[in-house]
Scaffold this active site. Structure first.
Site, PDB file in Angstrom:
ATOM      1  CE1 TYR A   1      32.402   4.052 -27.802  1.00  0.00           C
ATOM      2  CE2 TYR A   1      32.083   5.357 -25.858  1.00  0.00           C
ATOM      3  CZ  TYR A   1      31.728   4.533 -26.866  1.00  0.00           C
ATOM      4  OH  TYR A   1      30.439   3.827 -26.738  1.00  0.00           O
TER       5      TYR A   1
ATOM      6  CB  SER B   1      29.197   7.417 -25.244  1.00  0.00           C
ATOM      7  OG  SER B   1      29.941   7.315 -23.870  1.00  0.00           O
TER       8      SER B   1
END
Length: 246
Positions: free
Chosen positions: A157, A144
């Site tokens: 995250y 990501s």
């Protein structure tokens, strides 16, 4: 059926929805036998129906990625049935929580690390010999942009995806002189459930669909890929090279 993955076996985690679901469908359409892994049985069965109706084939593996023993056994089961593995897509993951770093609950931190990092490492360990046994092994690990932007409230995250990218780079260096190619992928903002969870006020119609994003990732599984140890940016539709420290 004849395609770019004809006769190959591909493992896709998180295959019951989103990008994983679409990648599994597209790999099957290219001729691969897809080993579809996810914890949601209903989604896997729907995927199986779609793949078979299009003339493809799949094996369903209902498995929660917190089941480390199950991940360990997976490699042995694949070896016994197919002898090797041609493609691995480590797609499954969870958002965790968007929160000030000091407010993250320990149990949430630990579960997110387990699913996003530990399970990915365990999967790599389980199938690495099988990918090396393939004539053109391909490993795709989902990352990501959060791993690089390190935005406020995204620490958990972001940390998990940065860890996955570090594993990809080391694994690629370890297999540099083999046919195995190992790359990370930044899919960018995509119309998925996880994105809606992270950005509830966003108009999903402004984002590319999981099918569109998967179509750009799919070529990373093909034999003609020569890049390894890089990150593929879907929005830019190209590989990016990591900058080594001076």
């Amino acid at each position: 059926m004849s395609g770019r993955l004809e006769g190959k076996t591909a493992l896709v985690t998180g295959a019951s929805r989103g990008i994983g679901y679409q990648l599994a469908k597209q790999m099957a359409a290219e001729g691969a036998h897809v080993i579809a892994l996810a914890r949601t049985v209903g989604g896997l069965e729907e995927l199986d129906d779609e793949i078979k109706s299009a003339g493809g084939s799949a094996t369903l593996v209902p498995l929660d990625l917190t089941d480390m023993g199950g991940i360990d056994r997976l490699g042995g089961a694949i070896k016994q049935r197919w002898g090797s593995l041609d493609v691995m897509v480590a797609n499954a993951g969870m958002l965790g929580v968007l929160s000030p770093i000091g407010h993250i609950e320990a149990k949430v931190f630990e579960k997110t690390m387990t699913v996003n990092v530990t399970a990915t490492w365990r999967l790599i360990r389980s199938v690495d010999p099988l990918l090396r046994a393939s004539k053109a092994g391909r490993a795709i690990v989902m990352s990501s942009g959060a791993a690089h932007s390190a935005k406020a409230y995204w620490s958990l995250y972001a940390a998990t995806k940065a860890a996955c990218e570090a594993m990809v780079r080391s694994w690629a260096n370890e297999t540099m002189n083999t046919p195995l190619k190992v790359n990370a992928v930044n899919p960018g903002a995509t119309r998925t459930g996880m994105r809606a969870q992270a950005m509830p006020g966003e108009d999903p119609k402004s984002l590319p669909t999981a099918r569109e994003v998967a179509a750009k990732i799919l070529p990373l599984a093909f034999d003609d890929v020569t890049e390894t140890g890089k990150i593929f940016d879907v929005r830019e539709n190209r590989f990016l090279t990591y900058q080594d420290p001076a």
